[in-house]
Scaffold this active site. Structure first.
Site, PDB file in Angstrom:
ATOM      1  N   GLY A  28      40.969  32.586  34.623  1.00 54.98           N
ATOM      2  CA  GLY A  28      39.856  33.276  35.279  1.00 54.98           C
ATOM      3  C   GLY A  28      40.328  34.434  36.138  1.00 54.98           C
ATOM      4  O   GLY A  28      41.443  34.936  35.980  1.00 54.98           O
ATOM      5  N   HIS A  31      40.141  40.325  34.249  1.00 55.51           N
ATOM      6  CA  HIS A  31      40.294  41.774  34.424  1.00 55.51           C
ATOM      7  C   HIS A  31      40.418  42.406  33.039  1.00 55.51           C
ATOM      8  O   HIS A  31      40.343  41.699  32.012  1.00 55.51           O
ATOM      9  CB  HIS A  31      41.503  42.087  35.318  1.00 55.51           C
ATOM     10  N   GLY A  33      42.855  43.417  31.422  1.00 58.69           N
ATOM     11  CA  GLY A  33      43.933  42.868  30.590  1.00 58.69           C
ATOM     12  C   GLY A  33      43.389  41.718  29.740  1.00 58.69           C
ATOM     13  O   GLY A  33      43.621  41.650  28.522  1.00 58.69           O
ATOM     14  N   HIS A  34      42.641  40.810  30.381  1.00 56.13           N
ATOM     15  CA  HIS A  34      42.028  39.707  29.624  1.00 56.13           C
ATOM     16  C   HIS A  34      41.067  40.260  28.575  1.00 56.13           C
ATOM     17  O   HIS A  34      40.989  39.754  27.451  1.00 56.13           O
ATOM     18  CB  HIS A  34      41.246  38.785  30.567  1.00 56.13           C
ATOM     19  N   GLN A  58      50.606  23.565  36.394  1.00 57.65           N
ATOM     20  CA  GLN A  58      51.586  24.656  36.261  1.00 57.65           C
ATOM     21  C   GLN A  58      51.902  25.315  37.602  1.00 57.65           C
ATOM     22  O   GLN A  58      52.637  26.299  37.641  1.00 57.65           O
ATOM     23  CB  GLN A  58      51.133  25.683  35.227  1.00 57.65           C
ATOM     24  N   GLN A 150      56.253  33.272  29.042  1.00 55.56           N
ATOM     25  CA  GLN A 150      55.180  32.347  28.631  1.00 55.56           C
ATOM     26  C   GLN A 150      54.872  32.518  27.138  1.00 55.56           C
ATOM     27  O   GLN A 150      54.749  31.540  26.395  1.00 55.56           O
ATOM     28  CB  GLN A 150      53.923  32.619  29.456  1.00 55.56           C
TER      29      GLN A 150
HETATM   30  O1  PAF Z   1      48.493  32.924  31.518  1.00 50.83           O
HETATM   31  C1  PAF Z   1      47.662  32.137  32.005  1.00 50.83           C
HETATM   32  O2  PAF Z   1      46.617  32.540  32.519  1.00 50.83           O
HETATM   33  C2  PAF Z   1      47.935  30.647  31.969  1.00 50.83           C
HETATM   34  O3  PAF Z   1      49.283  30.384  32.142  1.00 50.83           O
HETATM   35  C3  PAF Z   1      47.385  29.957  30.722  1.00 50.83           C
HETATM   36  C4  PAF Z   1      48.048  30.448  29.448  1.00 50.83           C
HETATM   37  C5  PAF Z   1      45.877  30.183  30.626  1.00 50.83           C
HETATM   38  C6  PAF Z   1      47.622  28.441  30.823  1.00 50.83           C
HETATM   39  O4  PAF Z   1      47.021  27.892  31.943  1.00 50.83           O
END
Ligand code: PAF
Length: 287
Positions: A28, A31, A33-34, A58, A150
């Site tokens: 959430g 922005h 980028g998403h 995490q 990641q």
């Molecule tokens: O990049 C993120 O926003 C998070 O690490 C993800 C991949 C949604 C996992 O919680």
């Protein structure tokens, strides 16, 4: 747009969907980028699902889980306006019900760089991403290249565990001055935001230097650290020239390599990266 708030509701909705699905997992505070990931998904899939879940597993005990921004209504409006088909926003209790005890343990690639300063981070990321993939069952997952480690750790997991999904990395979206877009940028005070593009400028300087023949990782890394030191207000966590696939450090850039960096500006931790190449290599995308 369907709003789905539990794994059970997702299972019901998923069984009604016929065509293939592109999936954009997020925490959430959305922005542009998403939105570039949403756009990439929408060009290839008839149906795009965005998840918004601030995943507690995490975050380390002293990290920003509680203060992580949660602008629920703004995120929803953004997804609606960009043609997202389903917004999946389960809560912590349904994702990690009492008795939950099974995690994905990523390997060596997850132990260094961000993994070294955030122990357990990629274990949490892999576990939640695998859960989300099992729940949403998409054909493709879209992830940003800003989170270079990641992306590679998830690719590794998908390959190692034979998860039937295609992983697509999308280019880093940047603000006008070059700062990589991130939900955490909103932690920067106005004075910290000025000059926060130093990571980008440092990467560009390294890319140019490498292209002009400075191919020793130690020199490129020192150049980057010196730039941050000159600017002031930075604490560099790592600046490393690494192999693009394995993320193992390399000493000399033979053809191309990935330059990855992480630094704190006040209490805000920012990361960025850029491909660099020596003078003899073919031009790269963006050159
Ligand atoms: O990049 C993120 O926003 C998070 O690490 C993800 C991949 C949604 C996992 O919680």
């Amino acid at each position: 747009m369907h709003i789905i708030e539990s794994p059970e509701a997702m299972a019901r909705w998923r069984s009604s969907v016929r065509g293939d699905i592109g999936f954009v997992p997020t925490m959430g505070a959305l922005h542009e980028g998403h939105m570039s990931l949403v756009e990439a998904s929408r060009t290839s899939h008839p149906c795009t699902v965005v998840s918004v879940f601030v995943n507690p597993t995490q975050f380390g005990p002293n990290e920003d889980f509680h203060k992580y921004p949660r602008p629920v209504e703004i995120d929803e409006a953004m997804c609606l306006s960009r043609g997202v088909d389903a917004l999946y926003r389960p809560n912590v209790e349904t994702m990690y019900p009492p008795g939950f005890q099974t995690f994905v343990e990523p390997g060596a690639m997850a132990a260094r760089w961000c993994g070294a300063s955030r122990p357990g981070h990629f274990r949490g990321v892999c576990s939640v991403v695998l859960k989300l993939l099992n729940q949403v069952s998409p054909q493709s997952i879209y992830l940003g290249e800003k989170d270079a480690q990641q992306l590679r750790v998830i690719r590794r997991m998908v390959s190692d565990l034979n998860v039937p999904v295609q992983v697509t990395g999308c280019p880093i979206a940047r603000e006008k001055d070059g700062l990589a877009m991130s939900s955490r940028n909103r932690y920067l005070s106005p004075s910290q935001r000025i000059g926060a593009d130093a990571l980008f400028r440092g990467l560009i300087a390294a890319k140019d230097a490498c292209h002009e023949g400075c191919r020793h990782a130690a020199d490129l890394e020192a150049g980057f650290r010196n730039l941050l030191a000159r600017e002031g207000g930075w604490e560099c966590e790592y600046a490393a020239v690494v192999d693009d696939d394995s993320l193992e450090p390399i000493n000399l850039v033979e053809s191309k390599a990935l330059f990855i960096v992480a630094a704190r500006r006040g209490t805000t931790r920012l990361i960025d990266n850029m491909m660099i190449s020596g003078p003899d290599s073919a031009p790269m995308a963006g050159d």
